[in-house]
Design an enzyme around this catalytic site. Sequence first.
Site, PDB file in Angstrom:
ATOM      1  N   CYS A 139     -21.268  -1.406  20.224  1.00 11.40           N
ATOM      2  CA  CYS A 139     -20.920  -0.615  21.412  1.00 11.40           C
ATOM      3  C   CYS A 139     -20.558   0.833  21.097  1.00 11.40           C
ATOM      4  CB  CYS A 139     -19.756  -1.282  22.159  1.00 11.40           C
ATOM      5  SG  CYS A 139     -20.165  -2.894  22.879  1.00 11.40           S
ATOM      6  N   VAL A 140     -20.132   1.105  19.884  1.00 12.92           N
ATOM      7  CA  VAL A 140     -19.725   2.471  19.541  1.00 12.92           C
ATOM      8  C   VAL A 140     -20.921   3.373  19.272  1.00 12.92           C
ATOM      9  CG1 VAL A 140     -19.552   2.296  17.013  1.00 12.92           C
ATOM     10  CG2 VAL A 140     -17.921   3.726  18.267  1.00 12.92           C
TER      11      VAL A 140
END
Length: 363
Positions: A139-140
């Site tokens: 997700c980053v």
Amino acid sequence: MSRIAAVATALPEHTYSQQAITDMLAPMVATNPGRQALLRRMHASSKVRTRHLVLPLEEYRDALTFGQTNDRFVAEATRLAEAAAREALARAGLGADAVDLIVFTSVTGISAPSVDALLVPRLGMRKDVKRMPMFGLGCVAGASGIARVHDYLEGHPDGVALLVSVELCSLTVQKDDDSMDNLVASGLFGDGAAAVVMVGAARADRDGITGPDVVASRSRLYPDSGDVIGFRPSETGFRVILTAGVVEVIDANFPADAASFLADQGLGLHDVGTWIAHPGGPKVLEAFQRGLALPAGALDRSWASMAAVGNLSSSSVLHVLADELRAAHHPEERALLFALGPGVSAEFVLLRWPEPVEALAAA
């Protein structure tokens, strides 16, 4: 500084209500009536209204091997990546042959050659284009991708770079797995893609390219948190790791890290006018809001994106950024874009809207 010239998004054509997805998945994921009831409650409380899926809903009932699922990933990811990239380049007013670097990120499928290599001939990029596929950031990666492209453009001020993210999270949902991780993930994640065109400072000034400047970025990797978020490869695909510990990591670290990053730029939290947060889930957004002491409505675009398409992993924060760029912003306004991912890792990116070209010329 580098400049964001354009952002575009792409979503699969199959759109379903959260209720329709829940009704299909409940008997597949959990056979125990109590666990099915828990799945339904968790889906209902996710704040997700609709999701776009890369396959028709009924096809998720098929028992596919990891290889079969990954084959679908490569084909569909390439198609969505091409759509997002073409639109982003068109919005930036640039041809594919202008791109010097392409960065591709995904955590929901694998291929070699990677999807970025497949895009080069389809988009008509130069044969000498530099490629940098990224895997494992989860997700980053949308935020980290912007930061790493910025690092490249700092050393190539005349350069053009393209960041492409595709996440087909629905292909990772595990059948006959009523673990808490799978119950949460099956109600939160959707499928989608995004592309960001960025240019170096000299190119931006010479060509009059508008958009926010990337001022600075910062990465953080939090120790002893590797089992909080992630994937475990298995015979049937990637099994999600998604625990309540992510909120504890945010509460313990995020406010101080955000404040420290801004302080190093001579700023405080009060100097940020726009907050572009990865919509990781209701509890994650609430933790961001609480930890940063943000005013009501500060994360509305993140909440709205999550409701409309779910959590798209690395693509999500780029969807929020695309929505933000459609709004008006005053010169010198600052925005903080941020996300969390496996590690647990965090990425902060400071943006600033520049003065209009005519104002700079007059000065």
